[in-house]
Design an enzyme around this catalytic site. Sequence first.
Site, PDB file in Angstrom:
ATOM      1  N   GLY A 208       0.847  -1.012  -0.101  1.00  0.00           N
ATOM      2  CA  GLY A 208      -0.018   0.074  -0.078  1.00  0.00           C
ATOM      3  C   GLY A 208       0.885   1.256   0.159  1.00  0.00           C
ATOM      4  O   GLY A 208       2.198   1.162  -0.393  1.00  0.00           O
ATOM      5  N   THR A 210       1.790   2.944   2.615  1.00  0.00           N
ATOM      6  CA  THR A 210       2.654   3.275   3.533  1.00  0.00           C
ATOM      7  C   THR A 210       3.548   2.040   4.069  1.00  0.00           C
ATOM      8  O   THR A 210       4.718   2.278   4.462  1.00  0.00           O
ATOM      9  CB  THR A 210       1.863   3.756   4.982  1.00  0.00           C
ATOM     10  N   VAL A 213       2.728  -5.765   3.286  1.00  0.00           N
ATOM     11  CA  VAL A 213       2.136  -6.574   4.426  1.00  0.00           C
ATOM     12  C   VAL A 213       2.505  -8.054   4.014  1.00  0.00           C
ATOM     13  O   VAL A 213       2.265  -8.307   2.635  1.00  0.00           O
ATOM     14  CB  VAL A 213       0.505  -6.489   4.334  1.00  0.00           C
ATOM     15  N   LYS A 228       2.574  -5.842   8.942  1.00  0.00           N
ATOM     16  CA  LYS A 228       3.028  -4.470   8.123  1.00  0.00           C
ATOM     17  C   LYS A 228       4.012  -3.866   8.427  1.00  0.00           C
ATOM     18  O   LYS A 228       4.356  -3.697   9.490  1.00  0.00           O
ATOM     19  CB  LYS A 228       1.786  -3.847   8.146  1.00  0.00           C
ATOM     20  N   ASP A 322     -11.386   6.013   2.834  1.00  0.00           N
ATOM     21  CA  ASP A 322     -10.941   5.143   1.427  1.00  0.00           C
ATOM     22  C   ASP A 322     -11.712   3.805   1.789  1.00  0.00           C
ATOM     23  O   ASP A 322     -11.196   2.706   1.556  1.00  0.00           O
ATOM     24  CB  ASP A 322      -9.387   5.003   1.548  1.00  0.00           C
TER      25      ASP A 322
END
Length: 480
Positions: A208, A210, A213, A228, A322
């Site tokens: 993603g 940031t 995972v 993560k 989101d």
Amino acid sequence: MAERRGFFRRLFGGREPTPAPLPPEPTILRAEEELWLEQLVVDLGNGKRADDAAGAEVTSRVESLWRGGHEQLAIDWIEKLISVPAVTDDARVILRALVVEKYELRADLAPAIAHLERLAHEAAHATRAHFLLGEHYRRRGDDERALRHYEAVLARDVGYPNVRARAERIRAARGRGAPPPGETIASGDIGGVHAGARYRLVRELGRGATGVVYLARDLELEREVAVKLLHPHLAAARTADALARFFDEARIAASLRHPNIVAVLDLDEDARRIVMELAAGGTLRELLRERGPRTVRRALERHTQILSALSAAHRRGVVHRDLKPANLMFRRDGDLAGVEVMLGDFGVAHLPDAAGATGAAAAHARKEAVGTLAYMAPEQRRGGAPDPANDVYAAAVVLFEMLTGRYPWPREHLLAGARARGDFRLPAETTGGVPADLVVALADHLDRISDPDPSGRPRADDALAEAQALRERAIAAGIA
């Protein structure tokens, strides 16, 4: 001898001939480009022309030398400019990128390694620099170094051409699907990110904005979890805000403690790691793609669970921003009875000040449209202030998609900012076999929560009450 002189005197009227001049010494002419670059170096040394150090004229002169067949000379002049102490850091970055380009054209990156390593710390050049470093080490058989740089590329741009295939090929050749316990991952030499001895990473699950995972094994509690890890390039001091938001996300999700929100099991700021419960059943996005639209009863069941999660978040002052099928996950197969959907990825959520959001961050959130285009409310697209009504609108899009398998509008209309009532009108085949009064009630509910005017949408609590009533009517009517 005297007679000879007399002969010449009579021949030329009493004058001796002037000796023909000797040809001049050949002058070694240097190219105009070199003279210009040399003068620039001198001027820079005298504290002049700092703005010209990496300007368009330098590029033009270097290119002229290069096209004239003086490739090494062109490189030498760029290297000389880089070494001038008076050159600013910004100009030196531009020059490093230019000389790397020339080394790459000569298919010899070895002399450019020092430049690439420096460029890897510059946001505008980091992705390309890591890719070239990965290519260099791969060609020399240093797969370990190559993999680290490819991981750094993927951390910044998961779709960078050919990189994922190269990384997976190296992992396969080394007999592993992901780094072993405790090993630095995702270019850890650069970011300092470690998995930790407690968690054995098995394979990557996704990436993603940031972090990455991984499916992991908790060796202490003997269970599978999702780990993560923050992207390495976000761990630098200059991206402290990103690091803070990474853990703000975890703390908010952990504090919500709701069955329809992914549970946070552990977090470690030093290791830049968040450990979450594993969503082994995949996402709603995958379920819709593989198995198609849901029945009215099942869609309403998921809808109530989603609104329940939103209601809990909104009570804490959190706006997700989101909400979409890709962020809605299942602990087990989503078609099994009793399996609930879970809301995850609070990475772009608007957090209350008490949770660590700064005034500057809030102002930034108001100025930019954040989220996924297809699920963004009209006011959200315009960069309006984060509002719980944004999430309610997204829930309407998700409900429509669960019932129909598509967005409420054609794909070509996604960029259009205007929305109107009636966009969410359900096709007749979607509600086949459903009592007419329930169809009307469902359409009315969908119309209300998708109102283009945010003030016309109900709060998540009220929308949840409506959805629960609809679901109970569906159950009572014996609808599948």
